[in-house]
Motif scaffolding. Structure first.
Motif, mmCIF file in Angstrom:
data_model
loop_
_atom_site.group_PDB
_atom_site.id
_atom_site.type_symbol
_atom_site.label_atom_id
_atom_site.label_comp_id
_atom_site.label_asym_id
_atom_site.label_seq_id
_atom_site.Cartn_x
_atom_site.Cartn_y
_atom_site.Cartn_z
ATOM 1 N N ALA A 216 7.506 -8.037 2.935
ATOM 2 C CA ALA A 216 6.130 -8.507 3.095
ATOM 3 C C ALA A 216 5.374 -7.635 4.092
ATOM 4 C CB ALA A 216 6.112 -9.960 3.540
ATOM 5 N N LEU A 217 6.033 -7.214 5.149
ATOM 6 C CA LEU A 217 5.384 -6.351 6.135
ATOM 7 C C LEU A 217 5.157 -4.950 5.583
ATOM 8 C CD1 LEU A 217 7.289 -7.523 9.321
ATOM 9 C CD2 LEU A 217 4.899 -7.970 8.747
ATOM 10 N N ARG A 218 6.085 -4.449 4.772
ATOM 11 C CA ARG A 218 5.909 -3.119 4.167
ATOM 12 C C ARG A 218 4.734 -3.096 3.202
ATOM 13 N NH1 ARG A 218 11.525 -3.361 3.870
ATOM 14 N NH2 ARG A 218 11.456 -3.944 1.680
ATOM 15 N N ARG A 219 4.508 -4.203 2.497
ATOM 16 C CA ARG A 219 3.417 -4.271 1.512
ATOM 17 C C ARG A 219 2.066 -4.573 2.151
ATOM 18 N NH1 ARG A 219 7.267 -7.533 -1.249
ATOM 19 N NH2 ARG A 219 6.075 -9.345 -0.592
ATOM 20 N N TRP A 220 2.046 -4.940 3.426
ATOM 21 C CA TRP A 220 0.806 -5.336 4.073
ATOM 22 C C TRP A 220 -0.204 -4.191 4.062
ATOM 23 C CZ3 TRP A 220 -1.974 -3.440 8.170
ATOM 24 C CH2 TRP A 220 -3.065 -4.226 8.563
ATOM 25 N N ARG A 221 -1.428 -4.518 3.725
ATOM 26 C CA ARG A 221 -2.557 -3.567 3.782
ATOM 27 C C ARG A 221 -3.735 -4.297 4.388
ATOM 28 N NH1 ARG A 221 1.080 -0.834 3.184
ATOM 29 N NH2 ARG A 221 1.657 0.472 1.460
ATOM 30 N N PRO A 222 -4.571 -3.600 5.172
ATOM 31 C CA PRO A 222 -5.755 -4.261 5.754
ATOM 32 C C PRO A 222 -6.660 -4.773 4.643
ATOM 33 C CG PRO A 222 -5.556 -1.986 6.524
ATOM 34 C CD PRO A 222 -4.479 -2.205 5.520
ATOM 35 N N GLN A 223 -7.263 -5.947 4.873
ATOM 36 C CA GLN A 223 -8.198 -6.492 3.901
ATOM 37 C C GLN A 223 -9.514 -5.758 4.008
ATOM 38 O OE1 GLN A 223 -8.422 -10.671 4.695
ATOM 39 N NE2 GLN A 223 -6.494 -11.102 3.653
ATOM 40 N N ALA A 224 -10.133 -5.529 2.857
ATOM 41 C CA ALA A 224 -11.440 -4.867 2.844
ATOM 42 C C ALA A 224 -12.482 -5.807 3.433
ATOM 43 C CB ALA A 224 -11.823 -4.474 1.430
ATOM 44 N N ALA A 225 -13.389 -5.245 4.227
ATOM 45 C CA ALA A 225 -14.410 -6.079 4.878
ATOM 46 C C ALA A 225 -15.516 -6.468 3.941
ATOM 47 C CB ALA A 225 -14.996 -5.333 6.070
#
Length: 96
Positions: A87-96
Motif C-alpha cells: 500500500a505504501l509503495r503504490r501511494w501517490r499524491p492526490q491531485a489538487a
C-alpha cells in the motif's frame, strides 16, 4: 531538581485490527529503484478520518514498523491502522 522525564507509552509491536483510518498526504521513503520495495520509511504525513487532525509520523513517534506492516497511530488517541508495504509503495499524491 526533578530528573523524571515524560515518556509516551510504546506503540504495539504486533498489528492489531484497524480501529481508525487515515488519508496519507505525504510519504517520505527510500525505495529500491528496481523493485519499488521500501528500504527505509522516513516519515508520513496523514489526516485522521475520525478527528480530522493532520500530523507527521516518524518511526517511534506516530508509527512503528513490524515484520508485516507499519502501524500508524493518531496522536489524539483515536486509533491506529496497519499499512502494508504494498500500500505504501503504490501511494501517490492526490491531485489538487
Amino acid at each position: 531538581m526533578n530528573l523524571q522525564t515524560s515518556v509516551s507509552p510504546p506503540l504495539p509491536r504486533r498489528a492489531l485490527p484497524d480501529s481508525c483510518h487515515f488519508d496519507l498526504l505525504e510519504v517520505s521513503a527510500l525505495q529500491d529503484p528496481s523493485s519499488g520495495r521500501i528500504v527505509h520509511l522516513y516519515s508520513m504525513v496523514a489526516r485522521c478520518l475520525s478527528c480530522e487532525v493532520v500530523f507527521k509520523a516518524q518511526e517511534g513517534q506516530g508509527f512503528v514498523s513490524t515484520s508485516v506492516a507499519r502501524v500508524l497511530r493518531c496522536p489524539t488517541g483515536c486509533g491506529e491502522q496497519s499499512l502494508r508495504g504494498a500500500a505504501l509503495r503504490r501511494w501517490r499524491p492526490q491531485a489538487a
